[in-house]
Scaffold this motif. Structure first.
Motif, PDB file in Angstrom:
ATOM      1  N   PHE A  17       0.817  -1.210   0.000  1.00  0.00           N
ATOM      2  CA  PHE A  17       0.000   0.000   0.000  1.00  0.00           C
ATOM      3  C   PHE A  17       0.853   1.263   0.000  1.00  0.00           C
ATOM      4  CE2 PHE A  17      -3.352  -2.896   1.370  1.00  0.00           C
ATOM      5  CZ  PHE A  17      -4.336  -2.511   0.477  1.00  0.00           C
ATOM      6  N   LEU A  18       2.085   1.170   0.436  1.00  0.00           N
ATOM      7  CA  LEU A  18       2.970   2.323   0.416  1.00  0.00           C
ATOM      8  C   LEU A  18       3.611   2.511  -0.957  1.00  0.00           C
ATOM      9  CD1 LEU A  18       4.762   1.876   3.850  1.00  0.00           C
ATOM     10  CD2 LEU A  18       2.920   3.465   3.284  1.00  0.00           C
ATOM     11  N   HIS A  19       3.700   1.476  -1.714  1.00  0.00           N
ATOM     12  CA  HIS A  19       4.321   1.537  -3.037  1.00  0.00           C
ATOM     13  C   HIS A  19       3.269   1.941  -4.070  1.00  0.00           C
ATOM     14  CE1 HIS A  19       6.154   0.091  -6.765  1.00  0.00           C
ATOM     15  NE2 HIS A  19       7.283   0.303  -6.134  1.00  0.00           N
ATOM     16  N   PRO A  20       3.642   2.797  -5.037  1.00  0.00           N
ATOM     17  CA  PRO A  20       2.652   3.191  -6.040  1.00  0.00           C
ATOM     18  C   PRO A  20       2.146   1.995  -6.825  1.00  0.00           C
ATOM     19  CG  PRO A  20       4.851   3.976  -6.622  1.00  0.00           C
ATOM     20  CD  PRO A  20       4.948   3.364  -5.270  1.00  0.00           C
ATOM     21  N   VAL A  21       0.895   2.085  -7.266  1.00  0.00           N
ATOM     22  CA  VAL A  21       0.297   1.007  -8.038  1.00  0.00           C
ATOM     23  C   VAL A  21       1.077   0.820  -9.331  1.00  0.00           C
ATOM     24  CG1 VAL A  21      -1.779   0.282  -9.260  1.00  0.00           C
ATOM     25  CG2 VAL A  21      -1.972   1.412  -7.065  1.00  0.00           C
ATOM     26  N   HIS A  22       1.240   1.885 -10.075  1.00  0.00           N
ATOM     27  CA  HIS A  22       1.965   1.845 -11.345  1.00  0.00           C
ATOM     28  C   HIS A  22       2.698   3.156 -11.517  1.00  0.00           C
ATOM     29  CE1 HIS A  22       0.408  -1.836 -13.137  1.00  0.00           C
ATOM     30  NE2 HIS A  22      -0.776  -1.518 -12.653  1.00  0.00           N
ATOM     31  N   ALA A  23       3.677   3.137 -12.362  1.00  0.00           N
ATOM     32  CA  ALA A  23       4.391   4.355 -12.703  1.00  0.00           C
ATOM     33  C   ALA A  23       4.436   4.464 -14.223  1.00  0.00           C
ATOM     34  CB  ALA A  23       5.801   4.321 -12.139  1.00  0.00           C
ATOM     35  N   THR A  24       4.168   5.644 -14.713  1.00  0.00           N
ATOM     36  CA  THR A  24       4.331   5.885 -16.143  1.00  0.00           C
ATOM     37  C   THR A  24       5.643   6.622 -16.328  1.00  0.00           C
ATOM     38  OG1 THR A  24       3.195   8.025 -16.129  1.00  0.00           O
ATOM     39  CG2 THR A  24       1.832   6.067 -16.488  1.00  0.00           C
ATOM     40  N   GLU A  25       6.184   6.495 -17.499  1.00  0.00           N
ATOM     41  CA  GLU A  25       7.426   7.188 -17.853  1.00  0.00           C
ATOM     42  C   GLU A  25       7.174   7.962 -19.126  1.00  0.00           C
ATOM     43  OE1 GLU A  25      10.363   6.810 -16.120  1.00  0.00           O
ATOM     44  OE2 GLU A  25       9.559   5.308 -14.738  1.00  0.00           O
ATOM     45  N   ARG A  36       6.715  22.799 -30.836  1.00  0.00           N
ATOM     46  CA  ARG A  36       5.937  21.685 -30.295  1.00  0.00           C
ATOM     47  C   ARG A  36       6.749  20.937 -29.244  1.00  0.00           C
ATOM     48  NH1 ARG A  36       2.465  18.666 -35.016  1.00  0.00           N
ATOM     49  NH2 ARG A  36       1.431  20.529 -35.799  1.00  0.00           N
ATOM     50  N   LEU A  37       6.012  20.398 -28.281  1.00  0.00           N
ATOM     51  CA  LEU A  37       6.608  19.436 -27.366  1.00  0.00           C
ATOM     52  C   LEU A  37       6.418  18.068 -27.992  1.00  0.00           C
ATOM     53  CD1 LEU A  37       5.458  20.391 -23.758  1.00  0.00           C
ATOM     54  CD2 LEU A  37       7.663  20.752 -24.817  1.00  0.00           C
ATOM     55  N   GLU A  38       7.481  17.321 -28.112  1.00  0.00           N
ATOM     56  CA  GLU A  38       7.422  15.969 -28.657  1.00  0.00           C
ATOM     57  C   GLU A  38       7.439  15.019 -27.468  1.00  0.00           C
ATOM     58  OE1 GLU A  38      10.871  16.077 -31.179  1.00  0.00           O
ATOM     59  OE2 GLU A  38       9.818  17.246 -32.707  1.00  0.00           O
ATOM     60  N   VAL A  39       6.405  14.210 -27.359  1.00  0.00           N
ATOM     61  CA  VAL A  39       6.211  13.373 -26.176  1.00  0.00           C
ATOM     62  C   VAL A  39       6.241  11.899 -26.560  1.00  0.00           C
ATOM     63  CG1 VAL A  39       4.676  12.841 -24.235  1.00  0.00           C
ATOM     64  CG2 VAL A  39       4.755  15.172 -25.162  1.00  0.00           C
ATOM     65  N   ALA A  40       7.012  11.134 -25.808  1.00  0.00           N
ATOM     66  CA  ALA A  40       6.998   9.672 -25.884  1.00  0.00           C
ATOM     67  C   ALA A  40       6.566   9.197 -24.500  1.00  0.00           C
ATOM     68  CB  ALA A  40       8.372   9.133 -26.237  1.00  0.00           C
ATOM     69  N   LEU A  41       5.384   8.625 -24.412  1.00  0.00           N
ATOM     70  CA  LEU A  41       4.797   8.201 -23.139  1.00  0.00           C
ATOM     71  C   LEU A  41       4.778   6.684 -23.081  1.00  0.00           C
ATOM     72  CD1 LEU A  41       3.175   8.834 -20.516  1.00  0.00           C
ATOM     73  CD2 LEU A  41       1.126   8.900 -21.956  1.00  0.00           C
ATOM     74  N   ARG A  42       5.437   6.118 -22.075  1.00  0.00           N
ATOM     75  CA  ARG A  42       5.459   4.662 -21.898  1.00  0.00           C
ATOM     76  C   ARG A  42       4.486   4.279 -20.801  1.00  0.00           C
ATOM     77  NH1 ARG A  42      10.101   1.556 -18.986  1.00  0.00           N
ATOM     78  NH2 ARG A  42       8.492   0.590 -17.811  1.00  0.00           N
ATOM     79  N   LEU A  43       3.539   3.428 -21.176  1.00  0.00           N
ATOM     80  CA  LEU A  43       2.498   2.974 -20.258  1.00  0.00           C
ATOM     81  C   LEU A  43       2.512   1.456 -20.153  1.00  0.00           C
ATOM     82  CD1 LEU A  43      -0.352   5.060 -21.863  1.00  0.00           C
ATOM     83  CD2 LEU A  43       0.508   5.451 -19.571  1.00  0.00           C
ATOM     84  N   ASP A  44       2.168   0.960 -18.993  1.00  0.00           N
ATOM     85  CA  ASP A  44       1.873  -0.452 -18.846  1.00  0.00           C
ATOM     86  C   ASP A  44       0.679  -0.739 -19.760  1.00  0.00           C
ATOM     87  OD1 ASP A  44       0.043  -2.562 -17.428  1.00  0.00           O
ATOM     88  OD2 ASP A  44       2.031  -2.854 -16.547  1.00  0.00           O
ATOM     89  N   VAL A  45       0.655  -1.889 -20.417  1.00  0.00           N
ATOM     90  CA  VAL A  45      -0.432  -2.220 -21.345  1.00  0.00           C
ATOM     91  C   VAL A  45      -1.794  -2.116 -20.655  1.00  0.00           C
ATOM     92  CG1 VAL A  45      -1.434  -4.069 -22.737  1.00  0.00           C
ATOM     93  CG2 VAL A  45       1.009  -3.639 -22.840  1.00  0.00           C
TER      94      VAL A  45
END
Length: 190
Positions: A17-25, A36-45
């Motif tokens: 419960f203290l650790h985050p559920v997920h982290a995005t990068e 423009r801001l060029e964004v590469a977003l890595r998500l858990d599927v």
């Protein structure tokens, strides 16, 4: 004896419960030539699927084809799910402390790429030099088009324990910003 054996299990359960559920990068780079801001977003599927499920409830108008965007299949316009995804991103990942009403129109889908248990989403955010720009900082008083604040509230309504790390590329050294439920807006230095 049974109580002693349960203690490590309770301790481990408590640590979860203290650790985050997920982290995005994410990696974000400011392109001064295109403003423009060029964004590469890595998500858990699973997180990407959850965002798409949330975004599917968003009502979006029909959009005209975007000449520079990657097309979904043979269709002339971006698909409805992609447009809904862009509206969700505009509301939850962007420039400034609050999303503006016209923000989604400045988000441009580039594509996505599977990466094992993750997926990369690529998109660009068009910078409004008059509205999103940093204060004058050049020697001759010109405004810099680079935004001075980033906002990230991805999946916050689903679970407040999400942590989002955004690496600003093009800075020396590269800077990593961390967003969570308490820190949804961070200063950006380019």
């Amino acid at each position: 004896m049974e109580t002693v054996m349960l203690m490590p299990a309770y301790a481990l359960f408590g640590l979860l419960f203290l650790h985050p559920v997920h982290a995005t990068e994410a990696e974000v780079e400011f392109n001064a030539k295109s403003n423009r801001l060029e964004v590469a977003l890595r998500l858990d599927v699973l997180d990407a699927e959850l965002i798409d499920k949330i975004a599917s409830r968003i009502s979006v108008p029909d959009a005209k084809p975007e000449p520079t965007a990657m097309r979904d299949g043979n269709d002339e316009t971006l698909s409805l799910p992609t447009r809904q995804r862009l509206v969700y991103l505009a509301r939850n990942f962007g420039i400034g402390a609050e999303p503006t009403g016209d923000a989604a129109g400045r988000y441009h889908w580039v594509g996505e790429e599977p990466d094992g248990a993750y997926v990369w989403w690529y998109f660009e955010i068009e910078i409004d030099v008059n509205g999103d720009a940093s204060p004058p900082g050049d020697a001759d008083g010109r405004r810099s088009a680079a935004p001075d604040r980033l906002r990230c509230t991805l999946l916050r309504d689903h679970d407040s324990r999400y942590v989002h790390r955004v690496r600003l590329l093009g800075t020396t050294p590269p800077v990593t910003l961390q967003f969570d439920a308490r820190n949804t807006v961070r200063p950006a230095f380019w």
